[in-house]
Design a protein around this motif. Structure first.
Motif, mmCIF file in Angstrom:
data_model
loop_
_atom_site.group_PDB
_atom_site.id
_atom_site.type_symbol
_atom_site.label_atom_id
_atom_site.label_comp_id
_atom_site.label_asym_id
_atom_site.label_seq_id
_atom_site.Cartn_x
_atom_site.Cartn_y
_atom_site.Cartn_z
ATOM 1 N N ASP A 1 11.052 -11.768 -5.186
ATOM 2 C CA ASP A 1 11.061 -12.890 -4.255
ATOM 3 C C ASP A 1 10.048 -12.746 -3.122
ATOM 4 O OD1 ASP A 1 13.105 -14.105 -5.672
ATOM 5 O OD2 ASP A 1 14.688 -13.280 -4.397
ATOM 6 N N TYR A 2 9.323 -11.660 -3.074
ATOM 7 C CA TYR A 2 8.402 -11.364 -1.980
ATOM 8 C C TYR A 2 6.989 -11.163 -2.501
ATOM 9 C CZ TYR A 2 12.732 -10.411 0.495
ATOM 10 O OH TYR A 2 13.974 -10.512 1.047
ATOM 11 N N TYR A 3 6.019 -11.226 -1.578
ATOM 12 C CA TYR A 3 4.655 -10.835 -1.890
ATOM 13 C C TYR A 3 4.427 -9.430 -1.402
ATOM 14 C CZ TYR A 3 2.781 -15.222 -3.589
ATOM 15 O OH TYR A 3 2.517 -16.315 -4.364
ATOM 16 N N ARG A 4 3.573 -8.725 -2.091
ATOM 17 C CA ARG A 4 3.123 -7.415 -1.614
ATOM 18 C C ARG A 4 1.850 -7.628 -0.803
ATOM 19 N NH1 ARG A 4 4.389 -5.027 -7.090
ATOM 20 N NH2 ARG A 4 6.277 -3.840 -6.699
ATOM 21 N N TYR A 5 1.663 -6.792 0.180
ATOM 22 C CA TYR A 5 0.462 -6.823 1.015
ATOM 23 C C TYR A 5 -0.210 -5.467 0.941
ATOM 24 C CZ TYR A 5 2.418 -11.143 2.677
ATOM 25 O OH TYR A 5 2.931 -12.420 2.719
ATOM 26 N N GLU A 6 -1.553 -5.482 1.014
ATOM 27 C CA GLU A 6 -2.322 -4.238 0.950
ATOM 28 C C GLU A 6 -3.438 -4.269 1.979
ATOM 29 O OE1 GLU A 6 -4.022 -3.965 -2.957
ATOM 30 O OE2 GLU A 6 -5.095 -5.864 -2.758
ATOM 31 N N LEU A 7 -3.887 -3.082 2.356
ATOM 32 C CA LEU A 7 -5.024 -2.989 3.256
ATOM 33 C C LEU A 7 -6.271 -3.441 2.519
ATOM 34 C CD1 LEU A 7 -4.391 0.483 4.918
ATOM 35 C CD2 LEU A 7 -4.096 -1.771 5.966
ATOM 36 N N LYS A 8 -7.157 -4.139 3.220
ATOM 37 C CA LYS A 8 -8.449 -4.508 2.638
ATOM 38 C C LYS A 8 -9.379 -3.325 2.777
ATOM 39 C CE LYS A 8 -9.730 -9.050 2.425
ATOM 40 N NZ LYS A 8 -10.455 -10.190 3.003
ATOM 41 N N GLU A 9 -10.202 -3.152 1.785
ATOM 42 C CA GLU A 9 -11.200 -2.078 1.828
ATOM 43 C C GLU A 9 -12.196 -2.390 2.940
ATOM 44 O OE1 GLU A 9 -11.926 0.307 -0.944
ATOM 45 O OE2 GLU A 9 -10.016 -0.119 -1.909
ATOM 46 N N ALA A 10 -12.522 -1.386 3.707
ATOM 47 C CA ALA A 10 -13.530 -1.575 4.755
ATOM 48 C C ALA A 10 -14.906 -1.698 4.109
ATOM 49 C CB ALA A 10 -13.513 -0.403 5.724
ATOM 50 N N SER A 11 -15.659 -2.718 4.492
ATOM 51 C CA SER A 11 -16.999 -2.880 3.924
ATOM 52 C C SER A 11 -17.963 -1.965 4.663
ATOM 53 C CB SER A 11 -17.444 -4.331 4.008
ATOM 54 O OG SER A 11 -17.331 -4.796 5.331
ATOM 55 N N SER A 12 -18.859 -1.346 3.907
ATOM 56 C CA SER A 12 -19.778 -0.403 4.553
ATOM 57 C C SER A 12 -21.137 -0.984 4.783
ATOM 58 C CB SER A 12 -19.905 0.864 3.714
ATOM 59 O OG SER A 12 -19.952 0.595 2.347
#
Length: 70
Positions: free
Chosen positions: A59-70
């Motif tokens: 019933d939920y969404y998962r959230y993740e960190l975005k990769e830092a762009s270099s």
């Protein structure tokens, strides 16, 4: 009960997400931040490109960190 101070919440949420994608209830449990506050911070973090949705989990969404762009 112990709760995370407001200014420390984004860092606590990022810390929890370092282990991989999580749902709002999982982040709330890991950080001891109430679920509604977790969701509020996640939406702000999403707006500023710090996190992304990682797909549904029941019933939920998962959230993740975005990769830092270099």
């Amino acid at each position: 009960p112990h709760t995370t101070p407001p200014r420390a919440r984004p860092l606590a949420i990022e810390g929890a997400l370092k282990s991989g994608p999580l749902t709002v209830p999982e982040i709330s449990t890991a950080t001891k931040i109430p679920g509604q506050k977790v969701l509020w911070h996640l939406m702000a973090m999403k707006k500023y490109g710090r996190i992304a949705e990682a797909g549904p989990a029941g019933d939920y969404y998962r959230y993740e960190l975005k990769e830092a762009s270099s």
